[in-house]
Design an enzyme around this catalytic site. Structure first.
Site, short mmCIF file in Angstrom:
data_model
loop_
_atom_site.label_atom_id
_atom_site.label_comp_id
_atom_site.label_asym_id
_atom_site.label_seq_id
_atom_site.Cartn_x
_atom_site.Cartn_y
_atom_site.Cartn_z
N GLY A 72 0.45 -1.59 -0.20
CA GLY A 72 -0.38 -0.11 0.02
C GLY A 72 0.79 0.71 0.27
N CYS A 331 0.64 6.89 24.40
CA CYS A 331 1.63 7.73 25.13
C CYS A 331 2.97 7.80 24.32
CB CYS A 331 1.75 6.98 26.13
SG CYS A 331 -0.12 7.18 27.04
N1 PLP Z 1 -2.96 2.84 3.25
C1 PLP Z 1 -3.47 2.11 4.50
C2 PLP Z 1 -5.81 2.42 4.48
C3 PLP Z 1 -3.75 1.67 5.46
O1 PLP Z 1 -4.53 1.32 6.41
C4 PLP Z 1 -2.40 0.68 5.17
C5 PLP Z 1 -1.54 -0.45 6.23
O2 PLP Z 1 -1.86 -0.09 7.76
C6 PLP Z 1 -1.72 1.26 4.19
C7 PLP Z 1 -1.93 2.85 3.36
C8 PLP Z 1 -0.02 1.09 4.08
O3 PLP Z 1 0.07 -0.15 2.95
P1 PLP Z 1 1.12 -0.88 3.60
O4 PLP Z 1 1.25 -1.91 5.27
O5 PLP Z 1 1.32 -2.55 2.35
O6 PLP Z 1 2.38 -0.78 3.34
#
Ligand code: PLP
Length: 385
Positions: A72, A331
């Protein structure tokens, strides 16, 4: 009896066993480099091409619109930087077009935006309602002819809210801008049709839908002007060079195909788990609020704020009981920091620090939902006495 209860499926998911089986040959005997023309590599090439087709079908794209990435984060970086910088490099080197995004995006988007801001690209951040929704009218009033890209997440990773992507994409297109959605939390969990949504780019990550970690894809609609992510060989049509991760690509396709086949049944089941959980803590008279719109949300995704509680303490106590969930506040040495999403939706201050996220997945049962609720109630009870 389970040894532990994992209910943090928005963070990552367990690898689908069929996906794992499907990966094995590509990690053992079938190790040919897909780019080499001899017959030993033919099966690797075919595996990649079959996987691309399977993935494309799952989101109603064409197979040549799917580009494999490392996940992502990479897909988001590529979409934002590739679209904005294409214009600067290919049309007019003095142009710095605007990007519009929202205040509640994942840091993969927000920090890509910061990086673009440092290069002189103006970025506008849309606010959200107290239910975590972006109102299309807000985009309409801010967008202009100088906007090159609108990037709004499909589903939020903290509060699970699902945005009105089709309406937002329509506004972007009317104003001559591309539309990208970070669908990392949504792919494999709700049905997605890129043609119906009429979007230009979509980011996905396999480990969020029971695929392997370190692999994902970016959907790029044919005809979209974007710079390559990595220069090198001719892989991914020269747009993302580097020898392909064949096993992970195959595993991702199997996981997504399985996930999509189960969406309907899983949606009903996961919603039922959420209801059971809420019912249980309600019955105990717990003082809490539910964050995010209650209908337009990912199935099995719950974000609640408990009044005058400390989420980190709760997380540790649950951990000791073998229950794994997440918090919305962390925190540091001096103070408790509430996440940017909770700030954007204005969670009242006496609730914000007690925010927890529970995200059920395919391995969770009704017993899990009830056990988590009972454990929370018991920890809060101990603390209050
Ligand atoms: N975008 C969103 C909405 C996510 O929840 C995440 C991961 O938590 C990412 C991007 C990043 O993805 P990756 O862990 O595959 O780099």
């Amino acid at each position: 009896m389970k040894r532990y209860i994992y209910a943090d499926n928005a963070a990552t998911t367990k690898l689908d066993s069929e996906a794992f089986e499907a990966m094995i040959p590509w990690l053992t005997d079938c190790y040919g480099n897909p780019s080499v023309p001899y017959s030993f590599s033919r099966s690797s090439r075919k595996a990649i091409s079959d996987a691309r087709e399977t993935i494309a079908k799952c989101i109603n794209a064409k197979s040549d619109e799917i580009f494999f990435t490392s996940g992502g984060t990479e897909s988001d970086n590529w979409a934002l930087k590739g679209i904005t910088q294409y214009e600067t490099e290919n049309v007019d080197s003095s142009v710095r077009s605007t990007v519009i995004t929202s205040l509640i995006e994942h840091h993969a988007i927000l920090n890509s935006c910061k990086s673009l801001e440092r290069l002189g690209y103006p970025i506008a951040y849309l606010p959200v309602t107290n239910e975590g929704l972006i109102e299309p009218i807000t985009l309409s009033t801010i967008i202009s002819g100088s906007t090159k890209l609108v990037s709004i997440m499909l589903a939020n990773n903290e509060i699970g809210t699902i945005q009105p992507i089709k309406q937002l994409a329509e506004i972007a297109h009317k104003n001559g801008a591309y539309f990208h959605t970070d669908a990392v939390q949504a792919v494999g969990r709700i049905s997605i049709d890129v043609k119906e949504l009429n979007i230009d780019l979509l980011s996905a990550s396999a480990h969020k839908f029971h695929g392997p970690k370190g692999i994902g894809f970016l959907y790029i609609r044919n005809g979209t002007n974007i710079l390559p992510y990595a220069d090198g060989g001719a892989q991914e049509k020269g747009f993302r060079a580097g020898t392909e991760n064949v096993a992970s690509i195959v595993g991702m396709a199997v996981a997504l195909n399985n996930g999509c086949a189960e969406i309907q049944a899983e949606t009903a089941r996961l919603n039922m788990l959420s209801e059971k959980f809420i019912e249980e803590i309600n019955q105990a008279g717990t003082d809490f609020i539910i964050n995010g719109n209650q209908c337009k949300r990912l199935p099995g995704s719950i974000n609640i704020s408990l009044r005058q509680q400390n989420a980190e303490m709760l997380l540790h106590r649950l951990d000791l009981k073998g229950i794994f969930i997440s918090t919305g506040a962390a925190c540091d040495s001096k103070e408790t920091k509430v996440s940017h999403v909770l700030e954007a939706i204005n969670v009242p201050s006496d609730y914000a620090e007690g925010t927890i996220r529970i995200t059920f997945g395919k391995d969770n049962t009704t017993d899990d939902a009830i056990s988590i609720a009972k454990a929370i109630v018991s920890i809060i009870g101990d603390r209050n006495h």
